[in-house]
Scaffold this motif. Structure first.
Motif, PDB file in Angstrom:
ATOM      1  N   GLU A 238      10.626 -22.832  -8.923  1.00 50.75           N
ATOM      2  CA  GLU A 238      11.219 -23.987  -9.602  1.00 50.75           C
ATOM      3  C   GLU A 238      12.002 -23.568 -10.844  1.00 50.75           C
ATOM      4  O   GLU A 238      13.038 -24.152 -11.169  1.00 50.75           O
ATOM      5  N   ARG A 241      15.629 -22.710 -10.045  1.00 49.36           N
ATOM      6  CA  ARG A 241      16.495 -23.725  -9.449  1.00 49.36           C
ATOM      7  C   ARG A 241      17.896 -23.757 -10.060  1.00 49.36           C
ATOM      8  O   ARG A 241      18.879 -23.919  -9.324  1.00 49.36           O
ATOM      9  N   PRO A 245      20.531 -23.835  -6.824  1.00 50.38           N
ATOM     10  CA  PRO A 245      20.176 -25.217  -6.459  1.00 50.38           C
ATOM     11  C   PRO A 245      20.241 -25.473  -4.963  1.00 50.38           C
ATOM     12  O   PRO A 245      19.422 -26.232  -4.420  1.00 50.38           O
ATOM     13  N   GLU A 246      21.202 -24.860  -4.268  1.00 49.96           N
ATOM     14  CA  GLU A 246      21.317 -25.095  -2.826  1.00 49.96           C
ATOM     15  C   GLU A 246      20.125 -24.501  -2.086  1.00 49.96           C
ATOM     16  O   GLU A 246      19.613 -25.115  -1.132  1.00 49.96           O
ATOM     17  N   LEU A 248      17.039 -24.016  -3.245  1.00 55.51           N
ATOM     18  CA  LEU A 248      15.847 -24.834  -3.485  1.00 55.51           C
ATOM     19  C   LEU A 248      15.955 -26.189  -2.805  1.00 55.51           C
ATOM     20  O   LEU A 248      14.941 -26.755  -2.372  1.00 55.51           O
ATOM     21  N   ALA A 249      17.171 -26.723  -2.653  1.00 55.56           N
ATOM     22  CA  ALA A 249      17.339 -27.960  -1.883  1.00 55.56           C
ATOM     23  C   ALA A 249      16.962 -27.728  -0.423  1.00 55.56           C
ATOM     24  O   ALA A 249      16.372 -28.616   0.222  1.00 55.56           O
ATOM     25  N   ARG A 250      17.292 -26.538   0.106  1.00 54.07           N
ATOM     26  CA  ARG A 250      16.889 -26.208   1.482  1.00 54.07           C
ATOM     27  C   ARG A 250      15.376 -26.103   1.582  1.00 54.07           C
ATOM     28  O   ARG A 250      14.770 -26.598   2.546  1.00 54.07           O
ATOM     29  N   ASP A 252      13.203 -27.638  -0.257  1.00 51.66           N
ATOM     30  CA  ASP A 252      12.696 -29.010  -0.342  1.00 51.66           C
ATOM     31  C   ASP A 252      12.813 -29.720   1.006  1.00 51.66           C
ATOM     32  O   ASP A 252      11.862 -30.376   1.465  1.00 51.66           O
ATOM     33  N   ALA A 253      13.973 -29.601   1.647  1.00 55.75           N
ATOM     34  CA  ALA A 253      14.198 -30.285   2.918  1.00 55.75           C
ATOM     35  C   ALA A 253      13.293 -29.734   4.012  1.00 55.75           C
ATOM     36  O   ALA A 253      12.732 -30.492   4.826  1.00 55.75           O
ATOM     37  N   ASP A 290      24.262 -28.194   7.412  1.00 54.98           N
ATOM     38  CA  ASP A 290      24.252 -27.042   6.510  1.00 54.98           C
ATOM     39  C   ASP A 290      25.018 -25.894   7.142  1.00 54.98           C
ATOM     40  O   ASP A 290      24.849 -25.599   8.331  1.00 54.98           O
TER      41      ASP A 290
END
Length: 316
Positions: A238, A241, A245-246, A248-250, A252-253, A290
């Motif tokens: 975290e 991030r 950011p991309e 960590l977004a992956r 998360d998803a 993606d």
């Protein structure tokens, strides 16, 4: 140019941290860089002694500053065999994506050490113990989490003993476990990623992370159904991030879809651990639209290998 001896070194890609095991856990993947090393009869041109094919072609140096050649030369010099480095010609076939958190630098370091070991053996020196190889690799890499699986394969937990020396222990892997990699085109410098991690974290946060790290050993070895819980990190991801950011977004998803996803090493590649032959397909399905490349992978039980191509006993 005539060669006195030639051999091939292969080293696996690696993924480190694996969630809660920051700077400790690592695993080897079935994607390998290959280096063909030739010990020439005469000294070679120091500015044209390395040929690079594949990843890094056209951008990595072709002289003795190339990481593989530099590591081999350093080890040989400390063993009193500096003259051998003057005759060393390398061809590097790179398959491991670079600056993506897949251990490309550790692979190069281990390849250099393996080349030095092969040349040292040809010169009559004994095979160095495994602990010495890990110490060399850690010296150049800074920490052993990628170096250990690159050397030995499989899944490992690395640590420092009471004397501060790097050590590594192998963790058995449940045969049902496989991996998927989400590899973006973007790169990230490891130093940038590490710079974002704070010097201290709250005690409760560290304690929770320790519990998950312990669970990971059980999950990867005999209870893969627990891998989702066993890959929840509280120490490093975290904080990173802002730099990725991309990625960590992956993560998360993928975790929202129930997949055990983590940042691979310093990122920005994402590693997913799980079971089933459709793991890569499930990973891709959780990231619709993606443009990152999703690749299925297996954990490689083999670490670095060295194969003689033209045996020449005593030629060195």
């Amino acid at each position: 140019m005539p060669a006195a001896a030639a051999f091939e070194v292969t080293v696996p890609a690696t993924s480190a941290n694996l969630g809660a095991g920051y700077d400790s856990f690592g695993l080897a993947l079935d994607l390998r860089d290959e280096v063909t090393a030739s010990l020439c009869v005469e000294p070679v041109d120091p500015v044209r002694c390395v040929e690079v094919e594949g990843e890094g072609e056209g951008s990595l140096p072709g002289d003795r500053s190339h990481l593989v050649h530099r590591i081999a030369s350093t080890v040989l010099a400390e063993r009193g065999l500096a003259d051998l480095a003057d005759r060393l010609l390398l061809h590097c076939l790179n398959r491991i994506p670079q600056s993506r958190g897949m251990g490309s630098s550790a692979s190069a370091v281990v390849a250099g050490i393996s080349i030095a070991d092969a040349l040292s053996a040809g010169a009559g020196l004994p095979e160095p113990p495994a602990a010495e190889k890990l110490a060399w690799a850690t010296r150049f890499e800074g920490h052993p989490d990628n170096a250990a699986p690159a050397l030995y394969g499989g899944v490992s937990v690395s640590y420092a003993d009471a004397q501060g020396r790097p050590q590594s222990a192998s963790i058995p892997v449940d045969p049902r476990v496989s991996a998927a990699l989400v590899i973006p085109s973007a790169r990230l410098d490891t130093a940038v990623a590490r710079s974002l991690i704070p010097a201290t974290v709250p005690h409760a946060q560290a304690a929770a992370n320790s519990a998950v790290a312990g669970l990971f050993v059980h999950a990867i070895s005999s209870a893969p159904e627990l891998l989702f819980d066993a890959t929840a990190d509280r120490l490093h991801q975290e904080f990173r991030r802002p730099a990725m950011p991309e990625a960590l977004a992956r993560v998360d998803a993928l975790r929202a879809a129930g997949l055990a996803a983590v940042v691979s090493g310093a990122g920005p590649t994402v590693l997913v651990l799980g079971t089933g032959g459709d793991l890569a397909e499930r990973t891709a399905a959780a990231l619709p639209g993606d443009d990152a490349r999703v690749r299925g992978a297996q954990i490689s039980e083999a670490g670095a290998t060295t194969t003689a191509l033209s045996p020449a006993p005593g030629a060195v």
